[in-house]
Design a protein around this motif. Structure first.
Motif, mmCIF file in Angstrom:
data_model
loop_
_atom_site.group_PDB
_atom_site.id
_atom_site.type_symbol
_atom_site.label_atom_id
_atom_site.label_comp_id
_atom_site.label_asym_id
_atom_site.label_seq_id
_atom_site.Cartn_x
_atom_site.Cartn_y
_atom_site.Cartn_z
ATOM 1 N N THR A 166 0.844 -1.196 0.000
ATOM 2 C CA THR A 166 0.000 0.000 0.000
ATOM 3 C C THR A 166 0.881 1.247 0.000
ATOM 4 N N SER A 222 -4.127 11.112 11.174
ATOM 5 C CA SER A 222 -4.891 10.400 10.138
ATOM 6 C C SER A 222 -3.960 9.553 9.284
ATOM 7 N N THR A 226 -4.109 5.437 9.216
ATOM 8 C CA THR A 226 -4.283 4.744 7.943
ATOM 9 C C THR A 226 -3.115 3.798 7.679
ATOM 10 N N LYS A 229 -3.520 0.659 9.808
ATOM 11 C CA LYS A 229 -4.578 -0.187 9.233
ATOM 12 C C LYS A 229 -4.062 -0.954 8.030
ATOM 13 N N ASP A 233 -4.256 -5.043 8.304
ATOM 14 C CA ASP A 233 -5.557 -5.517 7.820
ATOM 15 C C ASP A 233 -5.420 -6.084 6.404
ATOM 16 N N PHE A 236 -7.436 -4.444 3.710
ATOM 17 C CA PHE A 236 -7.205 -3.048 3.350
ATOM 18 C C PHE A 236 -6.772 -2.971 1.890
ATOM 19 N N ILE A 241 -3.165 5.043 -2.355
ATOM 20 C CA ILE A 241 -4.256 5.635 -1.583
ATOM 21 C C ILE A 241 -4.033 7.145 -1.550
ATOM 22 N N ARG A 245 -8.833 9.429 0.394
ATOM 23 C CA ARG A 245 -9.055 8.123 1.040
ATOM 24 C C ARG A 245 -8.341 8.051 2.385
ATOM 25 N N GLN A 248 -10.674 9.573 4.797
ATOM 26 C CA GLN A 248 -11.774 8.662 5.137
ATOM 27 C C GLN A 248 -11.315 7.604 6.136
ATOM 28 N N HIS A 249 -10.174 6.993 5.871
ATOM 29 C CA HIS A 249 -9.698 5.899 6.723
ATOM 30 C C HIS A 249 -9.181 6.388 8.058
#
Length: 251
Positions: A166, A222, A226, A229, A233, A236, A241, A245, A248-249
């Motif tokens: 990610t 934030s 993120t 996560k 996860d 995810f 990203i 986004r 949001q996360h």
């Protein structure tokens, strides 16, 4: 459901969550920096085992969380120094980056991180998360080596980790930044801009020249939330990203 049964279920859920947390060992590259320190704190808060590797080793901060991190000293430009820190690691989050001449920026943002990506892949690390940067249009050309290095690292992550990699692309990251004994309140500027600019549709950032200047800032908490996560996860989203986004996360 009786209160006894409810308490029993809550205990089982709590134990399951604890086991899940203990299963993940996160290595933060650059964990003593601005973004890295917030990522370390967030991961510790969620109960994960956290270690960090950087050229200077242990954080100079005197906060209590510092004692809960395993600190490694090493240089990503010397890949062998990374191997001991990767033993038993489940996920890597890299915050490594910097400025200088174009060639220096390519080495710091590109070569160093690419070495880390390859070492992590060879070690069997499950997930790799990279704190990159949003595109800022013509500004990219002024610090060409910075973005050249960032994008080369992104490509390596997506190649070596695929759907287990990610890339976060925040713009201006605001919050409280510790510089020596001074705390810089970046949110005095960043927070109001975030509130205003996130109200605009994403499409405005595509307007030539001025569009990239309308990318909303994002709070460092934030970004940290993120990143953690994404590191733990398996559901995810992989790939790139963007700021919206992350917003949001991260909440």
């Amino acid at each position: 459901m009786s209160s006894i049964s409810q308490r029993g279920n809550e205990r089982l859920l709590s134990e399951a969550a604890g086991t899940h947390s203990r299963d993940y060992k996160i290595l933060v590259l650059g964990g003593n920096g601005y973004v890295g320190s917030h990522i370390c704190k967030e991961a510790l808060k969620q109960g994960f085992s956290v270690s960090s590797l950087s050229r200077s080793g242990r954080s100079s901060l005197h906060d209590s969380w510092v004692d809960d991190v395993t600190w490694h000293q090493g240089d990503l430009l010397s890949p062998d120094s990374l191997k001991p820190a990767l033993e038993g690691i489940t996920s890597v989050i890299s915050c490594v980056g910097g400025f200088g001449s174009n060639s220096q920026m390519v080495r710091i943002n590109g070569t160093a991180n690419i070495n880390a990506v390859n070492a992590a892949a060879d070690q069997g690390v499950k997930r790799f998360v990279y704190i990159s940067a949003a595109d800022f249009g013509v500004i990219n050309n002024l610090i060409r080596g910075y973005f050249e290095g960032k994008r080369a690292t992104e490509a390596e992550i997506l190649d070596k980790f695929g759907n287990r990699g990610t890339v976060l692309r925040p713009g201006f990251i605001h919050g409280t930044r510790q510089v020596g004994s001074i705390k810089l309140p970046l949110s005095l500027i960043g927070a109001p801009l975030e509130m205003v600019l996130k109200l605009f549709p994403k499409e405005v950032t595509k307007i030539p020249l001025i569009g990239p200047l309308l990318i909303p800032p994002v709070n460092v908490k934030s970004v940290a939330g993120t990143a953690v996560k994404a590191a733990v996860d398996p559901e995810f989203a992989s790939g790139v990203i963007d700021v919206y986004r992350i917003l949001q996360h991260g909440h």
